[in-house]
Design an enzyme around this catalytic site. Structure first.
Site, PDB file in Angstrom:
ATOM      1  N   GLU A 104       9.488  15.691  46.576  1.00 14.91           N
ATOM      2  CA  GLU A 104       9.041  14.977  47.791  1.00 14.91           C
ATOM      3  C   GLU A 104       9.975  15.282  48.963  1.00 14.91           C
ATOM      4  OE1 GLU A 104       8.750  11.310  45.600  1.00 14.91           O
ATOM      5  OE2 GLU A 104       6.593  11.189  45.977  1.00 14.91           O
ATOM      6  N   GLU A 124       6.618  12.106  37.240  1.00 15.54           N
ATOM      7  CA  GLU A 124       6.581  10.638  37.303  1.00 15.54           C
ATOM      8  C   GLU A 124       5.627  10.020  36.286  1.00 15.54           C
ATOM      9  OE1 GLU A 124       6.853  12.590  39.846  1.00 15.54           O
ATOM     10  OE2 GLU A 124       7.958  11.690  41.512  1.00 15.54           O
TER      11      GLU A 124
HETATM   12  N1  3HC Z   1      17.504   9.835  37.052  1.00 19.96           N
HETATM   13  C1  3HC Z   1      18.608   9.484  36.377  1.00 19.96           C
HETATM   14  N2  3HC Z   1      19.180  10.248  35.418  1.00 19.96           N
HETATM   15  C2  3HC Z   1      18.594  11.414  35.163  1.00 19.96           C
HETATM   16  C3  3HC Z   1      17.444  11.844  35.835  1.00 19.96           C
HETATM   17  C4  3HC Z   1      16.896  11.005  36.828  1.00 19.96           C
HETATM   18  N3  3HC Z   1      15.828  11.342  37.547  1.00 19.96           N
HETATM   19  N4  3HC Z   1      17.099  13.053  35.339  1.00 19.96           N
HETATM   20  C5  3HC Z   1      18.011  13.355  34.397  1.00 19.96           C
HETATM   21  N5  3HC Z   1      18.930  12.370  34.303  1.00 19.96           N
HETATM   22  C6  3HC Z   1      20.118  12.341  33.461  1.00 19.96           C
HETATM   23  C7  3HC Z   1      19.778  12.239  31.982  1.00 19.96           C
HETATM   24  O1  3HC Z   1      19.605  10.893  31.594  1.00 19.96           O
HETATM   25  C8  3HC Z   1      21.017  12.850  31.375  1.00 19.96           C
HETATM   26  O2  3HC Z   1      22.028  11.883  31.457  1.00 19.96           O
HETATM   27  P1  3HC Z   1      23.142  11.788  30.320  1.00 19.96           P
HETATM   28  O3  3HC Z   1      23.875  13.084  30.367  1.00 19.96           O
HETATM   29  O4  3HC Z   1      23.934  10.601  30.694  1.00 19.96           O
HETATM   30  O5  3HC Z   1      22.363  11.611  29.049  1.00 19.96           O
HETATM   31  C9  3HC Z   1      21.389  13.958  32.356  1.00 19.96           C
HETATM   32  O6  3HC Z   1      20.748  13.604  33.573  1.00 19.96           O
HETATM   33  C10 3HC Z   1      20.902  15.315  31.951  1.00 19.96           C
HETATM   34  O7  3HC Z   1      19.515  15.226  31.628  1.00 19.96           O
HETATM   35  P2  3HC Z   1      18.935  15.984  30.355  1.00 19.96           P
HETATM   36  O8  3HC Z   1      19.779  15.687  29.154  1.00 19.96           O
HETATM   37  O9  3HC Z   1      17.499  15.662  30.266  1.00 19.96           O
HETATM   38  O10 3HC Z   1      19.196  17.495  30.778  1.00 19.96           O
HETATM   39  P3  3HC Z   1      18.190  18.718  30.793  1.00 19.96           P
HETATM   40  O11 3HC Z   1      18.952  19.810  31.443  1.00 19.96           O
HETATM   41  O12 3HC Z   1      17.620  18.941  29.438  1.00 19.96           O
HETATM   42  O13 3HC Z   1      16.973  18.294  31.738  1.00 19.96           O
HETATM   43  C11 3HC Z   1      15.877  17.488  33.699  1.00 19.96           C
HETATM   44  C12 3HC Z   1      17.188  18.052  33.090  1.00 19.96           C
HETATM   45  C13 3HC Z   1      14.796  18.562  33.656  1.00 19.96           C
HETATM   46  C14 3HC Z   1      16.191  17.080  35.118  1.00 19.96           C
HETATM   47  C15 3HC Z   1      15.409  16.284  32.863  1.00 19.96           C
HETATM   48  O14 3HC Z   1      16.500  15.402  32.701  1.00 19.96           O
HETATM   49  C16 3HC Z   1      14.293  15.523  33.474  1.00 19.96           C
HETATM   50  O15 3HC Z   1      13.157  15.869  33.290  1.00 19.96           O
HETATM   51  N6  3HC Z   1      14.618  14.430  34.201  1.00 19.96           N
HETATM   52  C17 3HC Z   1      13.624  13.551  34.722  1.00 19.96           C
HETATM   53  C18 3HC Z   1      13.039  14.077  36.006  1.00 19.96           C
HETATM   54  C19 3HC Z   1      12.045  13.101  36.552  1.00 19.96           C
HETATM   55  O16 3HC Z   1      11.252  12.547  35.842  1.00 19.96           O
HETATM   56  N7  3HC Z   1      12.088  12.888  37.882  1.00 19.96           N
HETATM   57  C20 3HC Z   1      11.257  11.937  38.520  1.00 19.96           C
HETATM   58  C21 3HC Z   1      12.036  10.676  38.699  1.00 19.96           C
HETATM   59  S1  3HC Z   1      11.052   9.372  39.348  1.00 19.96           S
HETATM   60  C22 3HC Z   1      10.867   9.733  40.997  1.00 19.96           C
HETATM   61  O17 3HC Z   1      11.406  10.677  41.492  1.00 19.96           O
HETATM   62  C23 3HC Z   1      10.020   8.764  41.761  1.00 19.96           C
HETATM   63  C24 3HC Z   1       9.681   9.227  43.120  1.00 19.96           C
HETATM   64  O18 3HC Z   1       8.445   9.896  43.111  1.00 19.96           O
HETATM   65  C25 3HC Z   1       9.524   8.062  44.082  1.00 19.96           C
END
Ligand code: 3HC
Length: 648
Positions: A104, A124
């Protein structure tokens, strides 16, 4: 949290810095806003570049905030609009990932340049929410309804190449995107921005818009039954077609708040973190994924009922190859080895045991159920990864590989004991089918699939049935404990499950896969009740569900209390991945926390009073200890109940 740097050539750089993934916390948001204001008020700045530190643009809003008051309006949407309206061009230089709120931010920028390995998307929906900071309004305007619906409802992440083809990115580069972005920004200082503001565009029109929406509604209902986020995402995208931008963003916000506040979002976000916690296992002696060394694989075998037939299927050649993997250290099929599926017990088609022998002679066994058309690929990499297998790994003590089987037994007992009391078997099955407890139906299907004779043999070995049973033992008691002889009787009648074409269900043929309820069983059950003078009574849906589910939860607390499972999250991950527990319910432990521990305790006490010969209903000490604290949050359970000596 977001650094502001004045660069040569009339440029400013805003760099997000919030390790590990540059998620947008309130402080990050504040930092970006502040950077933007500084750039706007500095008349020597002519263009702004936004990037992320450490090779990661941004993984979206910090998921932790959705359980805080900040959740219903993060303010990110307003910032995205402010960026779009900005009079100075904003260039997003993207590397690593631009996910969710990160994408975004990129859409709020006037130009998007990304490294070829960048992953982008709107995940999301997998967290039970929607891209609520303008994503559902901007993406359709940029790439059209069909492509936007696909990305937003699936949560699929795509590589930069695909994003470029769709029109999300303006440029894909092979070298440092920040360097390229800065260079590019210098070339557009005086370019008009009106046409770069996505908010000003109209959604590209397609002639069959209504049909497209109807089709996608039908698709997500089928693909994600019970989930509310996918349909809500579609409604938000629909608003981009129906309304001008200013109205569309209001509707997006309302729908976003509805989702954020739903129990499903809480459960899905819990599951996200639970999976990550489960992967951080370690034993009291300090062994973990980080310290574990990878052992070369010397042999892989696949055992199962239809293996021959399965291997003949041309698209499954990798499984065939798996069987021939022998030499240690030799790469197998590139680095892929098994094409077997996770333990999701929906549309079960086949059961396999995958056996892997490592170079030092240790064996790993994996129990697999293959989903017909949705066969998934899992990677077993023997030399390149610190993890042996890229799937959920739950650490359990030696000999407890069957934690899941234990749960299965408990839940089967619960279901069976109920089962003989109800008026008609279908009452149980239909009431269970409609809800979370569909899992119990699967238990019967899994028993049929695994073979009822397997358990029968075990019970005979334990002297619970068969020739070793002392003469005069009552049919429905073993000592003081209620015993359900129905599975034994089924086996005595040659009903071994799928392999004989009949078990709990009847099948189209021996080894057949098409199942249906068997009238024989209903008749048998009424005779059984007559024989043992079991008074038929209508059991309420609540009682059925509570007795089945709370017994399972009780067992989970016992396992936690005995140090057999490392944490409640581990148990939930087992259930999510091992038993197809609906992810939007988080897992049995999370579910227990939503019902309330004192409620569960009270119900178990009541049912145990009524059925003192069913030990599974006797509340475990661990549950009692915790319930004494009211309904503490799941994160606090282990601290409050005291840490048992770990059996790991
Ligand atoms: N918020 C908080 N923590 C997050 C995060 C997020 N969006 N994304 C990843 N993390 C944290 C994980 O919990 C993990 O923390 P830890 O080391 O304490 O366990 C660390 O980051 C690393 O994450 P992964 O172990 O999953 O590492 P990978 O390299 O395998 O993957 C990633 C990285 C692809 C970024 C994966 O973590 C992921 O898919 N994250 C979620 C992304 C997501 O869903 N984003 C949307 C969020 S909601 C949003 O943006 C709403 C908006 O539209 C208004």
């Amino acid at each position: 949290m977001a650094e502001y740097l004045r660069l040569p050539h009339s440029l400013a750089l805003i760099r997000i810095r919030n390790p590990p993934v540059n998620a947008i916390s309130p402080a990050v948001l504040y930092g970006i806003k502040e950077g933007l204001q500084k750039a706007v008020s500095d008349h020597t700045v002519k263009a702004i570049v936004i990037s992320g530190a450490d090779g990661k643009f941004c993984a979206g809003v910090d998921i932790h905030v959705f359980s805080t008051p900040w959740s219903s309006d993060t303010g990110l949407g307003d910032l995205v609009d402010e960026m779009q309206r900005n009079k100075k061009p904003v260039v997003a230089a993207i590397e690593g990932m631009a996910l969710g709120g990160g994408l975004e931010l990129a859409l709020g920028s006037h130009y998007r340049i990304a490294h070829v390995q960048t992953e982008t998307g709107f995940p999301e929906v997998t967290l039970g929410i929607l891209p609520g900071a303008r994503g559902t309004q901007l993406l359709p305007r940029l790439i059209g309804i069909p492509a936007a619906l696909d990305l937003i409802t699936s949560g699929r992440c795509i590589l930069a190449g695909e994003a470029f083809k769709l029109g999300i990115l303006d440029k894909v580069v092979n070298s440092d995107p920040l360097e390229k972005g800065i260079k590019f920004a210098r070339t557009i200082l005086d370019q008009p921005l009106e046409c770069r503001r996505i908010m000003n565009k109209t959604v590209p029109n397609v002639p069959n818009m209504d049909a497209i929406f109807s089709e996608v509604f039908a698709k997500v209902r089928k693909q994600y039954p019970g989930y509310i986020a996918p349909e809500t995402c579609i409604r938000a995208v629909q608003a981009s077609v129906k309304h001008p931008y200013e109205v569309g963003i209001k509707e997006e916000k309302e729908l976003a708040v509805y989702l954020v506040e739903s129990g499903q979002a809480r459960a899905l976000q819990y599951a996200f973190f639970a999976e990550r916690n489960a992967n951080k296992w370690s034993t009291p002696s300090g062994v973990s994924w980080k310290t574990a060394s990878v052992r070369p694989i010397s042999l892989v075998g696949v055992l199962g009922k239809h293996v021959g037939e399965f291997l003949d299927s041309p698209h499954l050649h990798m499984v065939r190859a798996a069987i021939y993997l022998v030499p240690s250290g030799v790469k197998f099929c590139g680095k892929h080895i098994a094409v077997l599926a996770p333990l999701i017990l929906i549309q079960v088609h086949e059961l396999f045991i995958l056996c892997v022998r490592t170079g030092d002679g240790n064996f790993f066994f994996f129990f697999f159920v293959v989903l017909g058309p949705e066969l998934r690929t899992y990677t077993l990499s023997h030399s390149t990864s610190s993890q042996l297998i890229e799937m959920e790994n739950i650490l359990v003590p030696r000999g407890w590989g069957e934690v899941v089987s234990t749960f299965l037994t408990i839940s089967n007992n619960g279901t069976m004991n109920i089962h003989v009391q109800v008026l008609c078997r279908h009452t149980v099955f239909s009431s269970l089918r409609d809800s979370i407890y569909v899992i119990y139906i699967r238990n019967f299907r899994v028993s049929d699939l695994a073979g009822l004779d397997v358990g029968w043999k075990g019970r005979k070995g334990q002297g619970l049935t068969g020739p070793a049973l002392p003469p005069g033992t009552p049919a429905r008691k073993r000592g003081n404990i209620r015993y359900c002889p129905i599975p034994d009787i089924l086996c005595e009648s040659g009903r071994f499950g799928q392999k004989t074409g009949k078990g709990w269900y009847q099948y189209d043929k021996p080894l057949g896969r098409i199942h249906k309820p068997d009238p024989w069983l209903s008749k048998f059950l009424s005779q059984y009740r007559e024989t043992y003078h079991i008074e038929p009574r209508v059991i309420s849906q609540d009682e059925i569900l509570e007795r089945c589910l709370y017994a399972l939860i009780n067992e989970a607390f016992r396992i936690l209390g005995e140090g057999i499972a490392a944490s409640p999250e581990h148990i939930d991950v087992i259930y999510l991945h091992g038993y197809g527990w609906p992810r939007y319910r988080g897992g049995p432990m999370f579910y227990a926390s939503t019902v309330g521990l004192s409620t569960i305790l009270e119900k178990l006490q009541k049912y145990y009073r009524q059925n003192p010969d069913i030990p599974q209903l006797e509340p475990s000490n661990y549950l009692k200890k915790l319930a004494a604290h009211g309904n503490p949050p799941l994160k606090e359970w282990q601290r409050l109940a005291g840490t048992p000596s770990s059996k790991l």
